[in-house]
Design an enzyme around this catalytic site. Sequence first.
Site, PDB file in Angstrom:
ATOM      1  CG  PHE A  11      44.081  40.325  42.096  1.00  0.00           C
ATOM      2  CD1 PHE A  11      44.619  41.208  43.018  1.00  0.00           C
ATOM      3  CD2 PHE A  11      42.773  40.509  41.690  1.00  0.00           C
ATOM      4  CE1 PHE A  11      43.876  42.257  43.514  1.00  0.00           C
ATOM      5  CE2 PHE A  11      42.009  41.555  42.172  1.00  0.00           C
ATOM      6  CZ  PHE A  11      42.562  42.425  43.095  1.00  0.00           C
ATOM      7  N   GLY A  12      43.608  36.770  43.959  1.00  0.00           N
ATOM      8  CA  GLY A  12      42.424  35.976  44.266  1.00  0.00           C
ATOM      9  C   GLY A  12      41.861  36.313  45.625  1.00  0.00           C
ATOM     10  CG  PHE A  13      41.586  39.188  47.306  1.00  0.00           C
ATOM     11  CD1 PHE A  13      42.215  39.217  48.540  1.00  0.00           C
ATOM     12  CD2 PHE A  13      42.319  39.571  46.187  1.00  0.00           C
ATOM     13  CE1 PHE A  13      43.530  39.612  48.659  1.00  0.00           C
ATOM     14  CE2 PHE A  13      43.639  39.967  46.298  1.00  0.00           C
ATOM     15  CZ  PHE A  13      44.246  39.989  47.536  1.00  0.00           C
ATOM     16  CG  ASP A  34      57.141  42.346  23.577  1.00  0.00           C
ATOM     17  OD1 ASP A  34      58.285  42.648  23.975  1.00  0.00           O
ATOM     18  OD2 ASP A  34      56.509  43.010  22.742  1.00  0.00           O
ATOM     19  CD  GLN A  92      49.536  39.815  35.723  1.00  0.00           C
ATOM     20  OE1 GLN A  92      50.593  40.353  36.052  1.00  0.00           O
ATOM     21  NE2 GLN A  92      48.994  38.825  36.411  1.00  0.00           N
ATOM     22  CG  HIS A 141      45.772  32.837  40.082  1.00  0.00           C
ATOM     23  ND1 HIS A 141      45.311  33.059  41.346  1.00  0.00           N
ATOM     24  CD2 HIS A 141      44.725  33.140  39.266  1.00  0.00           C
ATOM     25  CE1 HIS A 141      44.057  33.477  41.302  1.00  0.00           C
ATOM     26  NE2 HIS A 141      43.688  33.532  40.045  1.00  0.00           N
ATOM     27  CG  ASN A 142      45.168  28.805  39.015  1.00  0.00           C
ATOM     28  OD1 ASN A 142      45.980  28.286  39.769  1.00  0.00           O
ATOM     29  ND2 ASN A 142      44.176  29.567  39.448  1.00  0.00           N
ATOM     30  CB  SER A 147      41.571  29.683  35.725  1.00  0.00           C
ATOM     31  OG  SER A 147      41.857  29.705  37.115  1.00  0.00           O
TER      32      SER A 147
END
Length: 304
Positions: free
Chosen positions: A159-161, A209, A213, A216-217, A235
């Site tokens: 999720f990157g915007f 488990d 979630q 990314h990174n 990150s």
Amino acid sequence: MAAATLRKFSSNSIRNSLQGIFLSRPFIRKQLLLPSSSQSLSFSSDSHFGSASTDVSSYAGSATNGGIISEGFLRWRNGGGTCHRSAVIDSSALVEVGAVVHEKAVLGAEVHVGSGTVLGPSVEIGPSTRIGYNVSINNCSIGDSCVIHNGVCIGQDGFGFYVDEHGNMVKKPQALNVKIGNRVEIGANTCIDRGSWRDTVIEDDTKIDNLVQIGHNVIIGKCCLLCGQVGIAGSVTIGDYVALGGRAAVRDHVSIVSKVRLAANSCVTRNISEPGDFGGFPAVPIHEWRKQIVRAQISNKRRT
């Protein structure tokens, strides 16, 4: 004499009719013809998995024996799944009916892929790894003896915007991969995003488990425990032997040193540089968190 001739003619007609009916059914024809494909196996040495691997196009079948499912895809004889002809799959791997293995995927010895699972292009699965039902794996390599439970999604975009100078919402490129070590277990419906500026990494013997979630990174060290509904933003770097309690959260770009335990429902908002037990929101050393709770309880009693 005429009656005997009539009975013989009738029995021959019935037998021929039944034979025509059974052989016209597609699944019967495949079962009759697919075993002959085992006579033309093409093995190649796979140094990554250390075992003989089988070219799908030779092991699954050819156009003459009914193995073709659609253009480029064949039915895997061990389990009945659908595999691209360019995939390299060990002959001992089981791909169940309803599973799909895409082009250039690599499956090691004794891999088990459950029904409804989709393995995307260039995915690598190490020996003895078991993948459950309805799993989606893309842009990912998985080591030996891992367990991936039902409904897991690995390797989708993070999720990157950002908002550009014109006020438009622009998606940041998500072009890297997920790397999972050996003996990792990932619970049902967990999601692990692919990397954008570095690969997402989960090291050996880490256990995750259900409903976790991982953004990314993220890099997670070896022998970590992530309990249910943990959320790790992008990150984040986590050391070895870290345990995160249920519904714990870690904000983006935070580092956690090795041998940290985080209490359930806690939130890490800044770096943790010393090992120990932490809790609260924001997370602090556990004894400080307990003092905060006691002070809050005393304050509430005074008000009442």
